[in-house]
Scaffold this motif. Structure first.
Motif, PDB file in Angstrom:
ATOM      1  N   THR A   1       0.807  -1.166   0.064  1.00 38.19           N
ATOM      2  CA  THR A   1      -0.166   0.101  -0.060  1.00 38.19           C
ATOM      3  C   THR A   1       0.755   1.249   0.083  1.00 38.19           C
ATOM      4  N   PRO A   2       0.383   2.337  -0.522  1.00 33.55           N
ATOM      5  CA  PRO A   2       1.022   3.697  -0.568  1.00 33.55           C
ATOM      6  C   PRO A   2       1.695   4.004   0.925  1.00 33.55           C
ATOM      7  N   GLU A   3       0.582   3.550   2.135  1.00 31.70           N
ATOM      8  CA  GLU A   3       1.030   4.403   3.245  1.00 31.70           C
ATOM      9  C   GLU A   3       2.059   3.435   3.937  1.00 31.70           C
ATOM     10  N   ARG A   4       1.847   1.975   3.517  1.00 33.61           N
ATOM     11  CA  ARG A   4       3.071   1.078   4.036  1.00 33.61           C
ATOM     12  C   ARG A   4       4.734   1.410   3.320  1.00 33.61           C
ATOM     13  N   ARG A   5       4.453   1.862   1.991  1.00 35.37           N
ATOM     14  CA  ARG A   5       5.983   2.154   1.535  1.00 35.37           C
ATOM     15  C   ARG A   5       6.398   3.597   1.969  1.00 35.37           C
ATOM     16  N   VAL A   6       5.674   4.508   2.234  1.00 32.18           N
ATOM     17  CA  VAL A   6       5.994   5.601   2.894  1.00 32.18           C
ATOM     18  C   VAL A   6       6.738   5.320   4.608  1.00 32.18           C
ATOM     19  N   GLU A   7       5.934   4.369   5.261  1.00 30.26           N
ATOM     20  CA  GLU A   7       6.281   4.047   6.439  1.00 30.26           C
ATOM     21  C   GLU A   7       7.639   3.334   6.392  1.00 30.26           C
ATOM     22  N   ALA A   8       7.760   2.497   5.512  1.00 31.01           N
ATOM     23  CA  ALA A   8       9.135   1.606   5.404  1.00 31.01           C
ATOM     24  C   ALA A   8      10.210   2.962   5.104  1.00 31.01           C
ATOM     25  N   VAL A   9      10.026   3.680   4.389  1.00 34.88           N
ATOM     26  CA  VAL A   9      11.207   4.897   4.169  1.00 34.88           C
ATOM     27  C   VAL A   9      11.179   5.528   5.435  1.00 34.88           C
ATOM     28  N   ALA A  10      10.145   5.908   5.993  1.00 43.09           N
ATOM     29  CA  ALA A  10      10.400   6.796   7.050  1.00 43.09           C
ATOM     30  C   ALA A  10      10.858   5.943   8.344  1.00 43.09           C
ATOM     31  N   GLU A  11      10.753   4.605   8.464  1.00 43.85           N
ATOM     32  CA  GLU A  11      11.385   3.786   9.504  1.00 43.85           C
ATOM     33  C   GLU A  11      12.927   3.777   9.296  1.00 43.85           C
ATOM     34  N   ILE A  12      13.362   3.655   7.980  1.00 45.21           N
ATOM     35  CA  ILE A  12      14.981   3.677   7.778  1.00 45.21           C
ATOM     36  C   ILE A  12      15.541   5.019   8.035  1.00 45.21           C
TER      37      ILE A  12
END
Length: 230
Positions: free
Chosen positions: A114-125
């Motif tokens: 999902t778009p939200e999970r892709r942004v969340e993954a980048v934010a987590e790194i």
């Protein structure tokens, strides 16, 4: 549920194909190699979604903590001593805030469904990378994701094609008279400019970006946090 979908169509697949997948991955891509070679001696970095660990040997003067969601791939990556390898989910990294001098994540975020999970993954790194302060620059994060615009590749995808797809991985079985097994992995194909938008939304600042080997890539740094009012 997105996490269940990814468990079935990403994580379980890589568990099954880990050995065969590893045998096809042995050399760092040019920009990845250039990025790692540019890191200062003694730097400590993070490789999220390290696969078989092929990027861990590029620069012998840095130390990298590698992680992968697949236990089988992480086990293969452990051979690249003295680097450390752990099993970890990209959305829940077991690392302190602002700890690493640099980070890479090569062809991983496109598996988030999902778009939200892709942004969340980048934010987590980005959370784990040292931010800049004053005149001191922050740590850098290199990220790659498969491109939609691949009209000159054997896959032939291009603008106007679906961005959320299933990509087959074909493996010949060592038993059963060499019969082929086909596994399907979920991918989100990034269109031009989308990776940069995700980084900005995740709290990062894009320093460079481009296209290499059918992937969009970007180098980012965490945005400096505003100073508290005095």
């Amino acid at each position: 549920m997105a996490d269940e979908y990814e468990q079935n169509h990403v994580h379980e697949v890589y568990q099954q194909i880990a050995g065969h997948f590893s045998a096809t991955r042995f050399k760092a891509w040019p920009i990845v190699e250039q990025f790692l070679q540019a890191q200062s001696p003694g730097s400590v970095g993070l490789d999220v979604g390290c696969g078989n660990g092929k990027n861990l040997t590029v620069n012998k003067d840095v130390f990298i903590v590698a992680s992968d969601r697949s236990e089988n791939l992480a086990r293969i990556a452990m051979q690249h001593q003295p680097h450390s390898t752990v099993v970890a989910d990209i959305l829940q990294l077991p690392h302190r805030d602002a700890f690493f001098d640099f980070a890479i994540s090569i062809a991983v975020v496109h598996h988030m469904s999902t778009p939200e999970r892709r942004v969340e993954a980048v934010a987590e790194i980005l959370r784990t990378v040292k931010p800049g302060s004053g005149t001191e620059p922050g740590g850098k994060f290199l990220v790659y994701a498969w491109a939609l615009e691949q009209k000159d590749s054997r896959r032939g995808w291009d603008k106007g094609d679906p961005q959320d797809i299933m990509v087959p991985w074909v493996r010949k079985s060592k038993s059963d008279q060499g019969q082929e097994q086909t596994f399907h992995r979920y991918y989100h194909l990034y269109e031009e400019g989308e990776l940069e938008r995700d980084i900005e939304q995740a709290g990062g600042q894009v320093l460079e970006s481009g296209y290499e080997k059918d992937n969009w890539w970007a180098i980012a740094t965490p945005k400096p946090k505003p100073k508290p009012a005095s």
